[in-house]
Scaffold this active site. Structure first.
Site, PDB file in Angstrom:
ATOM      1  N   ASN A  10       0.884  -1.166   0.000  1.00  0.00           N
ATOM      2  CA  ASN A  10       0.000   0.000   0.000  1.00  0.00           C
ATOM      3  C   ASN A  10       0.922   1.217   0.000  1.00  0.00           C
ATOM      4  OD1 ASN A  10      -1.809   2.051   0.471  1.00  0.00           O
ATOM      5  ND2 ASN A  10      -2.176   1.507   2.617  1.00  0.00           N
ATOM      6  N   LYS A  12       0.228   4.270  -0.246  1.00  0.00           N
ATOM      7  CA  LYS A  12      -0.379   5.455   0.374  1.00  0.00           C
ATOM      8  C   LYS A  12      -0.166   6.691  -0.521  1.00  0.00           C
ATOM      9  CE  LYS A  12       0.442   3.352   4.839  1.00  0.00           C
ATOM     10  NZ  LYS A  12       0.247   3.498   6.254  1.00  0.00           N
ATOM     11  N   HIS A  95      -9.507   1.219   4.393  1.00  0.00           N
ATOM     12  CA  HIS A  95      -8.256   1.389   5.144  1.00  0.00           C
ATOM     13  C   HIS A  95      -8.505   2.340   6.317  1.00  0.00           C
ATOM     14  CE1 HIS A  95      -4.155   2.463   6.176  1.00  0.00           C
ATOM     15  NE2 HIS A  95      -3.780   1.365   5.546  1.00  0.00           N
ATOM     16  N   GLU A  97      -6.859   4.680   7.508  1.00  0.00           N
ATOM     17  CA  GLU A  97      -6.562   6.095   7.225  1.00  0.00           C
ATOM     18  C   GLU A  97      -7.731   6.742   6.487  1.00  0.00           C
ATOM     19  OE1 GLU A  97      -2.761   5.475   5.361  1.00  0.00           O
ATOM     20  OE2 GLU A  97      -1.938   4.854   7.293  1.00  0.00           O
ATOM     21  N   GLU A 167      -5.758  -5.145  10.120  1.00  0.00           N
ATOM     22  CA  GLU A 167      -4.747  -4.141  10.420  1.00  0.00           C
ATOM     23  C   GLU A 167      -5.066  -3.435  11.741  1.00  0.00           C
ATOM     24  OE1 GLU A 167      -2.554  -2.853   6.667  1.00  0.00           O
ATOM     25  OE2 GLU A 167      -4.325  -1.601   6.808  1.00  0.00           O
ATOM     26  N   GLY A 173       2.051   1.995  10.712  1.00  0.00           N
ATOM     27  CA  GLY A 173       2.986   3.108  10.589  1.00  0.00           C
ATOM     28  C   GLY A 173       3.648   3.508  11.902  1.00  0.00           C
ATOM     29  N   SER A 213       3.069  -2.473  10.273  1.00  0.00           N
ATOM     30  CA  SER A 213       4.517  -2.507  10.504  1.00  0.00           C
ATOM     31  C   SER A 213       5.136  -3.876  10.206  1.00  0.00           C
ATOM     32  CB  SER A 213       4.850  -2.060  11.930  1.00  0.00           C
ATOM     33  OG  SER A 213       4.392  -0.726  12.137  1.00  0.00           O
TER      34      SER A 213
HETATM   35  C1  PEP Z   1      -0.843  -0.011   5.821  1.00  0.00           C
HETATM   36  O1  PEP Z   1      -0.866   1.174   5.542  1.00  0.00           O
HETATM   37  O2  PEP Z   1      -1.719  -0.756   5.385  1.00  0.00           O
HETATM   38  C2  PEP Z   1       0.248  -0.499   6.669  1.00  0.00           C
HETATM   39  C3  PEP Z   1       0.199  -1.708   7.135  1.00  0.00           C
HETATM   40  O3  PEP Z   1       1.272   0.386   6.921  1.00  0.00           O
HETATM   41  P1  PEP Z   1       2.656   0.043   7.674  1.00  0.00           P
HETATM   42  O4  PEP Z   1       3.174  -1.243   7.076  1.00  0.00           O
HETATM   43  O5  PEP Z   1       3.540   1.207   7.359  1.00  0.00           O
HETATM   44  O6  PEP Z   1       2.354  -0.102   9.114  1.00  0.00           O
END
Ligand code: PEP
Length: 250
Positions: A10, A12, A95, A97, A167, A173, A213
């Site tokens: 992803n 972003k 997501h 976000e 998630e 993040g 992460s």
């Molecule tokens: C994501 O944005 O779906 C995500 C898992 O980000 P990160 O790996 O940076 O935590």
């Protein structure tokens, strides 16, 4: 049943069109693993140049969002037909976000899921709890509710083709990964929820990713869990580390 692993990046709101092409070319030799479906979910403006840069590669193209109407007066939105015409296969919806900053709700996720399935896409439906919810002991209640609303009106046959990304919001993040046991517990709970809705055949077919992460160091243990069928990767998808995650079994 053996489910093929799916590792999706992803991106972003990162990479201009020319930077995106550069990243595709850098990663190209690093992401070849026939045991894994590899997907890049990229910003809308990068979709067309990335599609071209991916020609002849094993990587599938994805988008980070879609609107749930076919066309019309929805300034700034992107329709399923636009994504289809540009060669997109996978689309992330829900997501955290988008929920946090752009008012995405379980109801709009449901509308988007139905629209994506109607148009033959492979949706990646995100769910996840906040730290407060985890600490209050309601993680699985929350996730079950998210899944049930998202899948309202989806048939068992359609559900089989949907990817679910678990998630935990506190892990996105932040550099704070869920332990393999925490991630497995929720992914197993998601599979049980799908079994309650559709039966075990569908539950065994659905692929469930962990995201939050995931990186080159922790991917092996997470991806070894029986109910974790892949990863949704943010930060590490923009680096050569993504190749290490794709090749987690080598
Ligand atoms: C994501 O944005 O779906 C995500 C898992 O980000 P990160 O790996 O940076 O935590």
């Amino acid at each position: 049943m053996s489910r093929k692993k799916i590792i999706a990046g992803n991106w972003k709101m990162n990479k201009t069109p020319s930077e995106a092409v550069e990243l595709v070319n850098t990663l190209k030799p690093l992401v070849q693993n026939p045991d894994v479906d590899v997907v890049y979910c990229v910003p809308a403006i990068d979709i067309i140049p990335v599609k071209k840069a991916l020609e002849g590669s094993n990587v599938h193209l994805g988008a980070e969002n879609v609107y749930f109407e076919d066309k019309g007066a929805y300034t700034g939105e992107i329709s399923p037909a636009m994504l289809k015409d540009a060669g997109v296969e996978y689309v992330i919806i829900g997501h955290s976000e988008r929920r946090q900053y752009f008012a995405e709700t379980d109801q709009t996720v449901n509308k988007k899921l139905l629209k994506l399935l109607e148009n033959g896409f492979r949706p990646i439906v995100c769910c996840g709890e906040t730290l407060e919810q985890r600490e209050a002991g309601i993680t699985m209640d929350w996730i079950r509710m998210q899944i049930k609303i998202a899948f309202h009106g989806v048939s068992a046959e359609e559900a089989k083709g949907v990817v679910i990304a678990y998630e935990p919001i506190w892990a996105i993040g932040t550099g704070k990964t869920a332990t393999a046991a925490q991630a497995e517990e929720v992914c197993r709970g998601i599979r049980e929820t799908i079994a309650d809705l559709y039966g075990t055949d569908t539950a065994e077919a659905v692929r469930i990713q962990y995201g939050g992460s995931m990186n080159a160091g922790n991917c092996k243990e997470l991806l070894a869990q029986p109910d974790i069928d892949g990863g949704l990767i943010g930060g590490a998808a923009l680096k050569p580390d993504f190749g290490t995650i794709v090749n987690y079994n080598k």
